[in-house]
Design a protein around this motif. Structure first.
Motif, PDB file in Angstrom:
ATOM      1  N   LYS A  59       0.814  -1.213   0.000  1.00 57.21           N
ATOM      2  CA  LYS A  59       0.000   0.000   0.000  1.00 57.21           C
ATOM      3  C   LYS A  59       0.850   1.267   0.000  1.00 57.21           C
ATOM      4  O   LYS A  59       0.317   2.370   0.052  1.00 57.21           O
ATOM      5  N   GLU A  60       2.162   1.090  -0.043  1.00 56.10           N
ATOM      6  CA  GLU A  60       3.131   2.186  -0.092  1.00 56.10           C
ATOM      7  C   GLU A  60       3.063   3.087   1.142  1.00 56.10           C
ATOM      8  O   GLU A  60       3.244   4.295   1.053  1.00 56.10           O
ATOM      9  N   TYR A  61       2.809   2.472   2.296  1.00 57.57           N
ATOM     10  CA  TYR A  61       2.900   3.197   3.568  1.00 57.57           C
ATOM     11  C   TYR A  61       4.378   3.223   3.948  1.00 57.57           C
ATOM     12  O   TYR A  61       5.010   2.175   4.097  1.00 57.57           O
ATOM     13  N   ARG A  62       4.958   4.396   4.105  1.00 61.23           N
ATOM     14  CA  ARG A  62       6.411   4.531   4.292  1.00 61.23           C
ATOM     15  C   ARG A  62       6.826   4.767   5.741  1.00 61.23           C
ATOM     16  O   ARG A  62       7.964   4.527   6.111  1.00 61.23           O
ATOM     17  N   VAL A  63       5.903   5.296   6.558  1.00 57.79           N
ATOM     18  CA  VAL A  63       6.195   5.590   7.971  1.00 57.79           C
ATOM     19  C   VAL A  63       5.181   4.818   8.801  1.00 57.79           C
ATOM     20  O   VAL A  63       3.991   5.141   8.799  1.00 57.79           O
ATOM     21  N   VAL A  64       5.663   3.776   9.497  1.00 60.54           N
ATOM     22  CA  VAL A  64       4.759   2.869  10.199  1.00 60.54           C
ATOM     23  C   VAL A  64       5.199   2.626  11.640  1.00 60.54           C
ATOM     24  O   VAL A  64       6.388   2.542  11.937  1.00 60.54           O
ATOM     25  N   SER A  65       4.212   2.517  12.490  1.00 59.87           N
ATOM     26  CA  SER A  65       4.424   2.177  13.888  1.00 59.87           C
ATOM     27  C   SER A  65       3.636   0.912  14.183  1.00 59.87           C
ATOM     28  O   SER A  65       2.399   0.936  14.161  1.00 59.87           O
ATOM     29  N   PHE A  66       4.334  -0.171  14.420  1.00 63.12           N
ATOM     30  CA  PHE A  66       3.688  -1.454  14.686  1.00 63.12           C
ATOM     31  C   PHE A  66       3.460  -1.624  16.179  1.00 63.12           C
ATOM     32  O   PHE A  66       4.256  -1.161  17.000  1.00 63.12           O
ATOM     33  N   ARG A  67       2.357  -2.313  16.520  1.00 60.69           N
ATOM     34  CA  ARG A  67       2.042  -2.647  17.903  1.00 60.69           C
ATOM     35  C   ARG A  67       1.819  -4.154  17.970  1.00 60.69           C
ATOM     36  O   ARG A  67       1.115  -4.711  17.133  1.00 60.69           O
ATOM     37  N   THR A  68       2.414  -4.810  18.965  1.00 59.04           N
ATOM     38  CA  THR A  68       2.233  -6.236  19.176  1.00 59.04           C
ATOM     39  C   THR A  68       2.092  -6.511  20.661  1.00 59.04           C
ATOM     40  O   THR A  68       2.666  -5.791  21.478  1.00 59.04           O
ATOM     41  N   ASP A  69       1.340  -7.556  20.999  1.00 56.37           N
ATOM     42  CA  ASP A  69       1.268  -7.955  22.401  1.00 56.37           C
ATOM     43  C   ASP A  69       2.222  -9.114  22.693  1.00 56.37           C
ATOM     44  O   ASP A  69       2.207  -9.687  23.772  1.00 56.37           O
ATOM     45  N   SER A  70       3.078  -9.432  21.732  1.00 54.90           N
ATOM     46  CA  SER A  70       4.082 -10.483  21.912  1.00 54.90           C
ATOM     47  C   SER A  70       5.406  -9.860  22.348  1.00 54.90           C
ATOM     48  O   SER A  70       6.107  -9.238  21.546  1.00 54.90           O
ATOM     49  N   GLN A  71       5.740 -10.043  23.621  1.00 54.58           N
ATOM     50  CA  GLN A  71       7.022  -9.535  24.110  1.00 54.58           C
ATOM     51  C   GLN A  71       8.191 -10.238  23.423  1.00 54.58           C
ATOM     52  O   GLN A  71       9.213  -9.617  23.154  1.00 54.58           O
ATOM     53  N   LEU A  72       8.014 -11.517  23.115  1.00 54.58           N
ATOM     54  CA  LEU A  72       9.063 -12.285  22.432  1.00 54.58           C
ATOM     55  C   LEU A  72       9.436 -11.629  21.107  1.00 54.58           C
ATOM     56  O   LEU A  72      10.611 -11.393  20.824  1.00 54.58           O
ATOM     57  N   VAL A  73       8.439 -11.310  20.299  1.00 58.89           N
ATOM     58  CA  VAL A  73       8.675 -10.720  18.982  1.00 58.89           C
ATOM     59  C   VAL A  73       9.201  -9.290  19.120  1.00 58.89           C
ATOM     60  O   VAL A  73      10.156  -8.902  18.442  1.00 58.89           O
ATOM     61  N   ASP A  74       8.607  -8.518  20.015  1.00 61.53           N
ATOM     62  CA  ASP A  74       9.050  -7.142  20.229  1.00 61.53           C
ATOM     63  C   ASP A  74      10.529  -7.102  20.608  1.00 61.53           C
ATOM     64  O   ASP A  74      11.311  -6.354  20.018  1.00 61.53           O
ATOM     65  N   ARG A  75      10.917  -7.916  21.569  1.00 59.92           N
ATOM     66  CA  ARG A  75      12.317  -7.935  22.015  1.00 59.92           C
ATOM     67  C   ARG A  75      13.260  -8.411  20.919  1.00 59.92           C
ATOM     68  O   ARG A  75      14.353  -7.873  20.763  1.00 59.92           O
ATOM     69  N   ALA A  76      12.843  -9.443  20.188  1.00 58.98           N
ATOM     70  CA  ALA A  76      13.688  -9.969  19.117  1.00 58.98           C
ATOM     71  C   ALA A  76      13.973  -8.897  18.061  1.00 58.98           C
ATOM     72  O   ALA A  76      15.111  -8.744  17.610  1.00 58.98           O
ATOM     73  N   ILE A  77      12.951  -8.147  17.685  1.00 61.20           N
ATOM     74  CA  ILE A  77      13.118  -7.107  16.661  1.00 61.20           C
ATOM     75  C   ILE A  77      13.968  -5.970  17.208  1.00 61.20           C
ATOM     76  O   ILE A  77      14.887  -5.492  16.538  1.00 61.20           O
ATOM     77  N   GLU A  78      13.688  -5.545  18.421  1.00 54.93           N
ATOM     78  CA  GLU A  78      14.446  -4.439  19.020  1.00 54.93           C
ATOM     79  C   GLU A  78      15.933  -4.794  19.182  1.00 54.93           C
ATOM     80  O   GLU A  78      16.799  -3.974  18.916  1.00 54.93           O
ATOM     81  N   LYS A  79      16.202  -6.024  19.617  1.00 60.61           N
ATOM     82  CA  LYS A  79      17.598  -6.452  19.846  1.00 60.61           C
ATOM     83  C   LYS A  79      18.242  -7.059  18.608  1.00 60.61           C
ATOM     84  O   LYS A  79      19.448  -7.320  18.599  1.00 60.61           O
ATOM     85  N   GLN A  80      17.405  -7.312  17.578  1.00 58.44           N
ATOM     86  CA  GLN A  80      17.852  -7.973  16.356  1.00 58.44           C
ATOM     87  C   GLN A  80      18.550  -9.288  16.679  1.00 58.44           C
ATOM     88  O   GLN A  80      19.587  -9.635  16.127  1.00 58.44           O
ATOM     89  N   PHE A  81      17.923 -10.040  17.598  1.00 60.68           N
ATOM     90  CA  PHE A  81      18.505 -11.293  18.070  1.00 60.68           C
ATOM     91  C   PHE A  81      17.397 -12.206  18.583  1.00 60.68           C
ATOM     92  O   PHE A  81      16.473 -11.749  19.251  1.00 60.68           O
TER      93      PHE A  81
END
Length: 129
Positions: A59-81
């Motif tokens: 949809k060509e959305y260029r500025v996005v803020s994602f919300r998740t209730d998964s701490q596992l996924v949030d931490r993995a993305i933030e730490k890139q690990f």
């Protein structure tokens, strides 16, 4: 800025799974209920982020803020690990997709604030045969 609420759900672990994506922005709301097939709940959470990102890119959305209730996924993305190498390919896909946005970030929210995406994910499970 586009707000994207994502959730993954599984009926069993592993079991039939679905992703829910709820997008708010530009004065409108969009809902997506995406069947994912058989996988674990954690895998479904990662896939929900990926599906949300793919929809935003399409949809060509260029500025996005994602919300998740998964701490596992949030931490993995933030730490890139990831601790569990099983999720490495999913994290790599997310990190690669994130390069296609001018601004991408993800934030953990409590489950009670993610009701719409949760219901969309559950609908995707029930719509599979």
């Amino acid at each position: 800025m586009i707000e994207v609420y994502v959730d993954g759900a599984s009926a069993g672990d592993p079991g039939r799974s679905g992703a829910g994506v709820f997008i708010k922005g530009h004065g409108k709301a969009e809902e997506f209920s995406i069947p994912l097939g058989l996988m674990t709940n954690h895998e479904a959470e990662y896939h929900a982020v990926i599906k949300g990102m793919e929809i935003c890119i399409q949809k060509e959305y260029r500025v996005v803020s994602f919300r998740t209730d998964s701490q596992l996924v949030d931490r993995a993305i933030e730490k890139q690990f990831v601790k569990n190498n099983q999720y490495s390919p999913l994290l790599e896909k997310i990190l690669e997709l994130s390069k296609q946005f001018d601004l991408f970030f993800i934030k953990w929210i409590p489950s009670k604030e993610n009701n719409v995406a949760d219901q969309l994910a559950r609908n995707a499970i029930h719509n599979q045969s």
